[in-house]
Design a protein around this motif. Sequence first.
Motif, mmCIF file in Angstrom:
data_model
loop_
_atom_site.group_PDB
_atom_site.id
_atom_site.type_symbol
_atom_site.label_atom_id
_atom_site.label_comp_id
_atom_site.label_asym_id
_atom_site.label_seq_id
_atom_site.Cartn_x
_atom_site.Cartn_y
_atom_site.Cartn_z
ATOM 1 N N THR A 115 0.838 -1.211 0.000
ATOM 2 C CA THR A 115 0.000 0.000 0.000
ATOM 3 C C THR A 115 0.866 1.251 0.000
ATOM 4 O OG1 THR A 115 -0.026 0.001 2.410
ATOM 5 C CG2 THR A 115 -1.876 -1.105 1.299
ATOM 6 N N ARG A 116 2.143 1.079 0.441
ATOM 7 C CA ARG A 116 3.012 2.269 0.495
ATOM 8 C C ARG A 116 4.120 2.174 -0.554
ATOM 9 N NH1 ARG A 116 5.078 2.263 5.764
ATOM 10 N NH2 ARG A 116 6.532 3.701 4.822
ATOM 11 N N HIS B 41 8.780 7.212 -3.192
ATOM 12 C CA HIS B 41 8.433 8.619 -2.925
ATOM 13 C C HIS B 41 7.062 8.640 -2.274
ATOM 14 C CE1 HIS B 41 5.719 8.501 -6.398
ATOM 15 N NE2 HIS B 41 6.678 7.901 -7.041
ATOM 16 N N HIS B 42 6.794 9.725 -1.536
ATOM 17 C CA HIS B 42 5.505 9.779 -0.843
ATOM 18 C C HIS B 42 4.379 9.759 -1.863
ATOM 19 C CE1 HIS B 42 2.175 10.593 1.713
ATOM 20 N NE2 HIS B 42 1.835 11.607 0.915
ATOM 21 N N GLU B 43 3.445 8.919 -1.655
ATOM 22 C CA GLU B 43 2.307 8.811 -2.575
ATOM 23 C C GLU B 43 1.103 8.400 -1.746
ATOM 24 O OE1 GLU B 43 2.319 6.980 -6.888
ATOM 25 O OE2 GLU B 43 2.190 5.376 -5.400
ATOM 26 N N PRO B 44 -0.003 9.127 -1.848
ATOM 27 C CA PRO B 44 -1.192 8.756 -1.067
ATOM 28 C C PRO B 44 -1.603 7.315 -1.368
ATOM 29 C CG PRO B 44 -1.519 10.857 -2.184
ATOM 30 C CD PRO B 44 -0.239 10.288 -2.723
ATOM 31 N N ALA B 45 -1.996 6.592 -0.340
ATOM 32 C CA ALA B 45 -2.283 5.160 -0.494
ATOM 33 C C ALA B 45 -3.397 4.902 -1.516
ATOM 34 C CB ALA B 45 -2.673 4.565 0.859
ATOM 35 N N TYR B 46 -4.386 5.842 -1.614
ATOM 36 C CA TYR B 46 -5.498 5.573 -2.549
ATOM 37 C C TYR B 46 -4.997 5.484 -3.986
ATOM 38 C CZ TYR B 46 -5.568 10.465 -4.068
ATOM 39 O OH TYR B 46 -5.213 11.688 -4.587
#
Length: 311
Positions: A200-201, A205-210
């Motif tokens: 899910t992650r 790089h940061h990425e929203p889970a949705y």
Amino acid sequence: MTRSEVFAVAQMGPVNLADTREQVVARLIDMMRDAHSRGATWITYPELALTTFFPRYIYDTPEEYDAFFEEGLPSPAMVPLFDLARELGVGFYLGYAEKVHQDGRTRRFNTSVLVGPNGDLLGKYRKIHLPGTKEPIGDLEFEHLEKRYFEVGDMGFPTFKTPSGRFGMCICNDRRWPETFRVMALQGAEVFMLGYNTPTRNIHHHEPAYLREFHHRLSLESAAYQNAAWVMAAGKGGSEDGFAMIGGSMIVAPTGEVVARAASEDDEVITHRCDLDMGAYIRRSVFDFARHRRIEHYGLITEQTGIKVPE
Ligand code: ING
């Protein structure tokens, strides 16, 4: 008379490090029986279905990670599944970590096998698009080390003649690359079967889970529509030893429409009666490859790997 059959997709919940092959295969068997009770003649299982998604961990020697691999086809752990397929008349796609002695050396692949409803081995596929890194990035909660444990597949993207029609297989990250499905569609594949293990992650790089689920669905809907084929996608979801994976297993029609999807992150069988002729009108019109494709303009796709900006 249309060719319609019930297809099943078997989403799995977590497989933890402590789970034995026997415990996992018992789950796969329960799901095959469930699928059969609902009239299914084919069932698709996830990528690396027999073990946890071990490329999240750092191992340095084969002695440490070979426990996750299967030898022989069927491997001893797989035999009950092959036997049940023959007994029930249910064909299956199974993802597993393959260790093989080939070309005079030991080789390891992220592999899927296709077995017919009579239990016959129809073929294998070895994952080509291996995401992540070969060396650990470090300072992360988990890694993605498929390039460390597996070689790039050496079989291309083959397709397989089955009693139900021509099928293609791919694995997880392959679904994000349109070349995967196009090569199989150019061979006449009407059904794509794939398993996936998607965290899910995103560790890169940061990425929203949705967005993980959105990109997963976007890839499948595009593949189905642009190649006028059915897509069977089986995920391994839930939290494996605390590491969350998306569920979202689904069956997508050649129109690109999702016709069935899992509602949980656990073991869950979804089914749909698929009209295998549904893609025919699309292949005779908008995606009539012979009439519309212009390969004289596509050269860069196979001549160039990365981006080269013209002067
Ligand atoms: N897993 C992930 C996948 O392609 C990934 C890795 C996720 C790569 C999201 C890029 C973006 O679904 C596997 N096993 O390929």
